[in-house]
Scaffold this motif. Structure first.
Motif, mmCIF file in Angstrom:
data_model
loop_
_atom_site.group_PDB
_atom_site.id
_atom_site.type_symbol
_atom_site.label_atom_id
_atom_site.label_comp_id
_atom_site.label_asym_id
_atom_site.label_seq_id
_atom_site.Cartn_x
_atom_site.Cartn_y
_atom_site.Cartn_z
ATOM 1 N N VAL A 101 -67.308 5.949 -1.029
ATOM 2 C CA VAL A 101 -68.492 5.278 -1.581
ATOM 3 C C VAL A 101 -69.686 5.346 -0.638
ATOM 4 C CG1 VAL A 101 -67.155 3.718 -3.041
ATOM 5 C CG2 VAL A 101 -67.711 3.032 -0.711
ATOM 6 N N TYR A 102 -69.595 6.155 0.395
ATOM 7 C CA TYR A 102 -70.695 6.230 1.354
ATOM 8 C C TYR A 102 -71.486 7.538 1.224
ATOM 9 C CZ TYR A 102 -69.905 1.852 3.733
ATOM 10 O OH TYR A 102 -69.827 0.510 4.019
ATOM 11 N N THR A 105 -77.393 9.180 -1.426
ATOM 12 C CA THR A 105 -77.950 8.939 -2.758
ATOM 13 C C THR A 105 -79.393 9.409 -2.867
ATOM 14 O OG1 THR A 105 -78.666 6.705 -2.186
ATOM 15 C CG2 THR A 105 -76.454 6.947 -3.105
ATOM 16 N N TRP B 187 -77.827 0.318 1.840
ATOM 17 C CA TRP B 187 -77.016 1.534 1.951
ATOM 18 C C TRP B 187 -76.729 1.761 3.436
ATOM 19 C CZ3 TRP B 187 -80.258 0.316 -1.864
ATOM 20 C CH2 TRP B 187 -79.963 0.693 -3.169
ATOM 21 N N TYR B 225 -73.247 -0.523 -7.353
ATOM 22 C CA TYR B 225 -73.253 0.700 -6.546
ATOM 23 C C TYR B 225 -74.487 1.546 -6.845
ATOM 24 C CZ TYR B 225 -71.531 4.962 -4.285
ATOM 25 O OH TYR B 225 -71.399 6.061 -3.477
ATOM 26 N N GLN B 230 -73.500 0.671 -1.795
ATOM 27 C CA GLN B 230 -72.177 0.145 -1.428
ATOM 28 C C GLN B 230 -72.299 -1.123 -0.592
ATOM 29 O OE1 GLN B 230 -73.519 2.686 0.069
ATOM 30 N NE2 GLN B 230 -73.236 2.382 2.257
ATOM 31 N N PHE B 233 -71.939 -4.544 -2.428
ATOM 32 C CA PHE B 233 -70.630 -5.150 -2.716
ATOM 33 C C PHE B 233 -70.452 -6.464 -1.944
ATOM 34 C CE2 PHE B 233 -68.915 -0.562 -3.364
ATOM 35 C CZ PHE B 233 -69.386 -0.550 -4.666
#
Lengths: 108, 273
Positions: A101-102, A105, B187, B225, B230, B233
């Protein structure tokens, strides 16, 4: 490919001074003794190189959780902006993050 | 006695570790807000501080990952990070094993949790303590919610856990303070570090201040997300404090995106009845 065990080794290294001492004195011996052939935690040659160089960019590409990787980079005294740059370079050299999940993006 | 204090704060390692790289006005504003929070916390004369954090693989790994864990020791050590990187010296923080055991026993009546008689603090707890109990003179009960290794603790279970923490705090004679730590949208530890979705953060904080249970539990991890990263969360720790506050209204005392700290830095509290 054994991302779980790559991360498990780093988890132990990040929190345990004894593991850190073994790694500092002989990183290849320390890492291979954790994940030598025939063990459950067998590491690939690529993973051993990434852990021992250390190759932050390759570890990021392989999918190591960023929080584990960040502590590992700090252990090596890698300055913050250099750490971010090494991850970006890893994506250029090896391609997108393989799993986890890293992932990046934004645009490279 | 009862729950005497409930609040949330950011815990990003850059807050201390990269302080020299931040805009001084933004940094000092956050530090002033932490000082205010410490004064408010001390004014409630707590006997112990329960810190609900999202740790980052300091104690728990995917070989045996608990959804919830609470510390049960008389002393805790930290930080696991290089002190020169985090800019927090190694410390020993006091705990209260006996109090932890009583709290854990009560929480366990409704939520299955793990307990730990040893616990190494990472920045998730070390950074808040650096500001809130700088003399390490207040016993701490560390709590972790799995916000890191999917499958994550469901949001609604974090709420139920918060209700259990409140019930446990009300059942012991000690005065209990509760602080949740973590980020909202961010992030962290990626090349995107510094990216912050301020609009998402402000909407979340609005729901948090209204203690809007349905609104807070209306989030899901896929959209978190996508919209909050992330790091988002970690809102599980904020939700736990909301549930423990039992419908109280909240106030945001400080919110400001500080990219070099990799998060929208936040200090907020609930006005407990």
């Amino acid at each position: 490919m054994s991302l779980y065990y790559v991360q498990k080794y780093l988890y132990q290294l990040n929190r345990d001074p004894a593991v850190q001492g073994a790694y500092r004195s002989d990183p290849v011996a320390a890492v291979t003794s954790f994940g030598r052939d025939g063990q459950v935690a067998t590491l690939t040659d690529e993973e051993i190189v990434a852990l021992t160089a250390p190759d932050i960019g390759l570890l990021y590409h392989l999918g190591v959780n960023g929080q584990i990787l960040m502590h590992f980079a700090a252990f090596h005294g890698i300055e913050w902006t250099d750490y971010l740059q090494r991850m970006r370079q890893g994506l250029r050299d090896h391609g997108p993050v393989r799993e986890g999940v890293y992932a990046l993006t934004t645009d490279l | 006695m009862s729950l005497v204090f409930a609040g949330v704060c950011s815990h990003a390692p850059g807050i201390t570790g990269r302080a020299d790289l931040a805009d001084p006005v933004a940094r000092d504003g956050l530090y002033d807000a932490f000082d205010w929070m410490r004064a408010e916390l001390e004014a409630t004369r707590p006997d112990a501080l329960v810190v609900v954090a999202a740790e980052h693989f300091a104690n728990f790994f995917m070989n045996n990952m608990p959804a919830f864990a609470m510390g049960m020791a008389d002393h805790y050590q930290g930080p696991i990070e290089d002190p020169g990187w985090l800019m927090i010296d190694r410390f020993t923080a006091p705990g209260n094993r006996q109090l932890s055991e009583r709290l854990i026993q009560e929480v366990m009546q409704t939520v299955d949790i793990a307990y730990a008689e040893e616990w190494l603090f990472d920045h998730g707890i070390a950074v808040p303590l650096h500001f809130l109990t700088p003399r390490f003179d207040l016993p701490v009960v560390p709590v972790n919610i799995n916000c890191q290794g999917p499958p994550l603790t469901p949001l609604h279970r974090a709420w139920t856990f918060g209700e259990a923490v409140r019930r446990a705090a009300d059942a012991v004679p000690e005065r209990i303070a509760l602080v949740g730590t973590g980020g909202i949208s961010h992030w962290p530890a990626t090349p995107d570090s510094g990216k912050i979705n301020e609009e998402w953060d402000r909407e979340f904080l609005d729901r948090w201040c209204r203690n809007d249970r349905d609104g807070l539990l209306g989030y899901d991890d896929l959209t978190i997300y996508a919209d909050a990263g992330q790091g988002g969360f970690e809102i599980r720790t904020f939700l736990t404090v909301s549930a423990a506050a039992g419908g109280a209204a909240g106030t945001v005392h400080f919110y400001r995106p500080i990219p070099i700290f990799a998060v929208g830095c936040t200090i907020a509290t609930y006005a407990l009845e």
